[in-house]
Design an enzyme around this catalytic site. Structure first.
Site, mmCIF file in Angstrom:
data_model
loop_
_atom_site.group_PDB
_atom_site.id
_atom_site.type_symbol
_atom_site.label_atom_id
_atom_site.label_comp_id
_atom_site.label_asym_id
_atom_site.label_seq_id
_atom_site.Cartn_x
_atom_site.Cartn_y
_atom_site.Cartn_z
ATOM 1 N N GLY A 85 98.355 87.004 -27.394
ATOM 2 C CA GLY A 85 99.182 85.814 -27.630
ATOM 3 C C GLY A 85 98.349 84.564 -27.482
ATOM 4 N N LEU A 86 98.955 83.453 -27.855
ATOM 5 C CA LEU A 86 98.269 82.159 -27.770
ATOM 6 C C LEU A 86 97.911 81.820 -26.323
ATOM 7 C CD1 LEU A 86 100.634 80.041 -30.070
ATOM 8 C CD2 LEU A 86 98.322 80.854 -30.642
ATOM 9 N N SER A 87 96.990 80.891 -26.157
ATOM 10 C CA SER A 87 96.709 80.369 -24.821
ATOM 11 C C SER A 87 97.994 79.741 -24.276
ATOM 12 C CB SER A 87 95.597 79.304 -24.929
ATOM 13 O OG SER A 87 95.368 78.714 -23.677
ATOM 14 N N GLY A 88 98.372 80.124 -23.077
ATOM 15 C CA GLY A 88 99.591 79.587 -22.468
ATOM 16 C C GLY A 88 100.845 80.386 -22.811
ATOM 17 N N SER A 89 100.689 81.484 -23.536
ATOM 18 C CA SER A 89 101.870 82.274 -23.928
ATOM 19 C C SER A 89 102.355 83.187 -22.802
ATOM 20 C CB SER A 89 101.566 83.110 -25.183
ATOM 21 O OG SER A 89 100.509 84.018 -24.928
ATOM 22 N N GLY A 90 101.544 83.356 -21.761
ATOM 23 C CA GLY A 90 102.008 84.138 -20.605
ATOM 24 C C GLY A 90 101.257 85.434 -20.357
ATOM 25 N N LYS A 91 100.151 85.647 -21.043
ATOM 26 C CA LYS A 91 99.409 86.917 -20.910
ATOM 27 C C LYS A 91 98.984 87.169 -19.457
ATOM 28 C CE LYS A 91 96.146 85.579 -23.727
ATOM 29 N NZ LYS A 91 96.614 84.203 -23.940
ATOM 30 N N SER A 92 98.293 86.204 -18.858
ATOM 31 C CA SER A 92 97.781 86.404 -17.488
ATOM 32 C C SER A 92 98.929 86.566 -16.496
ATOM 33 C CB SER A 92 96.929 85.207 -17.037
ATOM 34 O OG SER A 92 95.829 85.073 -17.878
ATOM 35 N N SER B 27 92.829 87.715 -28.316
ATOM 36 C CA SER B 27 92.570 88.720 -29.361
ATOM 37 C C SER B 27 93.306 88.361 -30.651
ATOM 38 C CB SER B 27 92.923 90.127 -28.869
ATOM 39 O OG SER B 27 94.155 90.189 -28.200
HETATM 40 N N1 LIG Z 1 88.357 77.532 -28.394
HETATM 41 C C1 LIG Z 1 89.147 78.220 -27.578
HETATM 42 N N2 LIG Z 1 90.195 78.918 -28.079
HETATM 43 C C2 LIG Z 1 90.973 79.634 -27.247
HETATM 44 N N3 LIG Z 1 90.805 79.717 -25.896
HETATM 45 C C3 LIG Z 1 89.767 79.044 -25.359
HETATM 46 C C4 LIG Z 1 88.909 78.268 -26.175
HETATM 47 N N4 LIG Z 1 87.968 77.703 -25.358
HETATM 48 C C5 LIG Z 1 88.215 78.120 -24.108
HETATM 49 N N5 LIG Z 1 89.296 78.930 -24.087
HETATM 50 C C6 LIG Z 1 89.761 79.634 -22.882
HETATM 51 O O1 LIG Z 1 89.359 80.995 -23.074
HETATM 52 C C7 LIG Z 1 90.460 81.875 -22.908
HETATM 53 C C8 LIG Z 1 90.564 82.842 -24.085
HETATM 54 O O2 LIG Z 1 89.537 83.807 -24.017
HETATM 55 P P1 LIG Z 1 89.726 85.198 -24.720
HETATM 56 O O3 LIG Z 1 88.539 86.009 -24.351
HETATM 57 O O4 LIG Z 1 91.067 85.738 -24.393
HETATM 58 O O5 LIG Z 1 89.676 84.792 -26.277
HETATM 59 S S1 LIG Z 1 89.525 85.752 -27.553
HETATM 60 O O6 LIG Z 1 90.363 86.938 -27.319
HETATM 61 O O7 LIG Z 1 88.110 86.123 -27.685
HETATM 62 O O8 LIG Z 1 89.983 84.945 -28.708
HETATM 63 C C9 LIG Z 1 91.713 81.024 -22.896
HETATM 64 O O9 LIG Z 1 92.490 81.596 -21.850
HETATM 65 P P2 LIG Z 1 94.083 81.731 -21.929
HETATM 66 O O10 LIG Z 1 94.580 80.326 -21.852
HETATM 67 O O11 LIG Z 1 94.413 82.531 -20.707
HETATM 68 O O12 LIG Z 1 94.460 82.435 -23.199
HETATM 69 C C10 LIG Z 1 91.237 79.618 -22.600
HETATM 70 O O13 LIG Z 1 91.365 79.351 -21.226
HETATM 71 N N1 LIG Z 2 108.459 84.856 -19.589
HETATM 72 C C1 LIG Z 2 107.302 84.329 -19.210
HETATM 73 N N2 LIG Z 2 106.198 85.107 -19.233
HETATM 74 C C2 LIG Z 2 104.993 84.606 -18.867
HETATM 75 N N3 LIG Z 2 104.785 83.321 -18.473
HETATM 76 C C3 LIG Z 2 105.868 82.504 -18.427
HETATM 77 C C4 LIG Z 2 107.152 82.971 -18.790
HETATM 78 N N4 LIG Z 2 108.026 81.952 -18.642
HETATM 79 C C5 LIG Z 2 107.319 80.896 -18.201
HETATM 80 N N5 LIG Z 2 106.004 81.221 -18.063
HETATM 81 C C6 LIG Z 2 104.944 80.285 -17.609
HETATM 82 O O1 LIG Z 2 104.061 80.066 -18.720
HETATM 83 C C7 LIG Z 2 102.721 79.905 -18.244
HETATM 84 C C8 LIG Z 2 101.842 80.937 -18.929
HETATM 85 O O2 LIG Z 2 100.492 80.750 -18.537
HETATM 86 P P1 LIG Z 2 99.428 81.916 -18.556
HETATM 87 O O3 LIG Z 2 99.992 83.156 -17.970
HETATM 88 O O4 LIG Z 2 98.175 81.357 -17.944
HETATM 89 O O5 LIG Z 2 99.226 82.132 -20.130
HETATM 90 P P2 LIG Z 2 97.985 82.771 -20.902
HETATM 91 O O6 LIG Z 2 97.316 83.752 -19.976
HETATM 92 O O7 LIG Z 2 98.584 83.420 -22.105
HETATM 93 O O8 LIG Z 2 97.085 81.626 -21.255
HETATM 94 C C9 LIG Z 2 102.752 80.054 -16.735
HETATM 95 O O9 LIG Z 2 102.845 78.772 -16.149
HETATM 96 C C10 LIG Z 2 104.054 80.840 -16.510
HETATM 97 O O10 LIG Z 2 104.654 80.598 -15.237
#
Ligand SMILES: Nc1ncnc2c1ncn2[C@@H]1O[C@H](COP(=O)(O)OS(=O)(=O)O)[C@@H](OP(=O)(O)O)[C@H]1O
Ligand SMILES: Nc1ncnc2c1ncn2[C@@H]1O[C@H](COP(=O)(O)OP(=O)(O)O)[C@@H](O)[C@H]1O
Length: 205
Positions: free
Chosen positions: A37-44, A111
């Site tokens: 999923g997108l960054s911030g979508s809740g994966k971690s 991914s």
């Molecule tokens: N350009 C760019 N695009 C997306 N994300 C970025 C970028 N630069 C740094 N980050 C940070 O790196 C995390 C994503 O790394 P990934 O290894 O999951 O990316 S990928 O699967 O290879 O596309 C991602 O973490 P998440 O926010 O947890 O998704 C970001 O914190």
């Molecule tokens: N249903 C949900 N599942 C996962 N995260 C959620 C949900 N609802 C709200 N959130 C919030 O959304 C944010 C997701 O951040 P994070 O887990 O770091 O995303 P990612 O790893 O995809 O970048 C967190 O602040 C989390 O508390």
């Protein structure tokens, strides 16, 4: 042997303790749960909450998380399409080793490319890959902006940012699809656990 194999003289070593032996010891099957999923979508968030739920039930687990892996195993990679593909290739291989170790592996990576996720899926046995789509709109992810990266990307300080200046290909038929913009974390974990628990039951002796 694949054309990619650069070590034609490396001989595969047969093992005496097998994955099946380890699964029996652990009392459950191993598999790979792949969160995309997108960054911030809740994966971690969901990987860690699911791992806690599994751990509380005595399951052997291991979590692989994008940010952490990029500090070590993939520290040489950036965010070009090719680097992302190589990132997912390495993680797929490592995850497969952890599955062989008998663990329930939880992987949290953007991914963004379907073909790369498919290759990771192909590494494990059919049925041992659960794709969890953290389905959340770009608008909500950007509102959350957990790490302040969207603001930077909008200001042009980060190039190739997923959803803004780099593509994300949503799964077509994921095992689990969660609207993480609407569901609670607890509701998401419950749905993931139902699938993981069903698929990690040991059958027979
Ligand atoms: N350009 C760019 N695009 C997306 N994300 C970025 C970028 N630069 C740094 N980050 C940070 O790196 C995390 C994503 O790394 P990934 O290894 O999951 O990316 S990928 O699967 O290879 O596309 C991602 O973490 P998440 O926010 O947890 O998704 C970001 O914190
Ligand atoms: N249903 C949900 N599942 C996962 N995260 C959620 C949900 N609802 C709200 N959130 C919030 O959304 C944010 C997701 O951040 P994070 O887990 O770091 O995303 P990612 O790893 O995809 O970048 C967190 O602040 C989390 O508390």
């Amino acid at each position: 042997m694949s054309e990619q194999n650069k070590s034609p003289n490396a001989v595969w070593q047969e093992v005496s303790v097998t994955r099946a032996n380890r699964e029996k010891l652990h009392g459950h099957r191993s598999l790979l749960v792949w969160f995309t999923g997108l960054s911030g979508s809740g994966k971690s968030t969901l990987v860690h909450a699911t791992e806690q739920a599994l751990h509380a039930r005595g399951r052997r687990t291991y979590a692989l998380d994008g940010d952490n892996v990029r500090h070590g195993l993939c520290a040489d990679l950036g965010f070009s399409d090719n680097d992302r593909t190589e990132n997912i290739r390495r993680i797929g291989e490592v995850a497969n080793l952890f599955v062989d170790s008998g663990a329930i592996v939880l992987a949290a990576f953007i991914s963004p490319f379907r073909a790369d996720r498919q290759k990771a899926r192909n590494l494990v046995d059919p049925g041992d890959f659960i794709e969890v789509f953290c389905d959340c709109s770009l608008e909500i992810c950007e509102q959350r902006d957990v790490k302040g990266l969207y603001k930077k990307a909008r200001r042009g300080e980060i190039k190739d940012f997923t959803g803004i200046s780099s593509p994300y290909e949503a799964p077509i038929d994921p095992e689990v699809s969660l609207n993480t913009g609407e569901l609670s974390v607890a509701e998401c974990v419950e749905r993931i656990m139902a699938v993981v628990e069903a698929r990690t039951q040991l059958t027979g002796d």
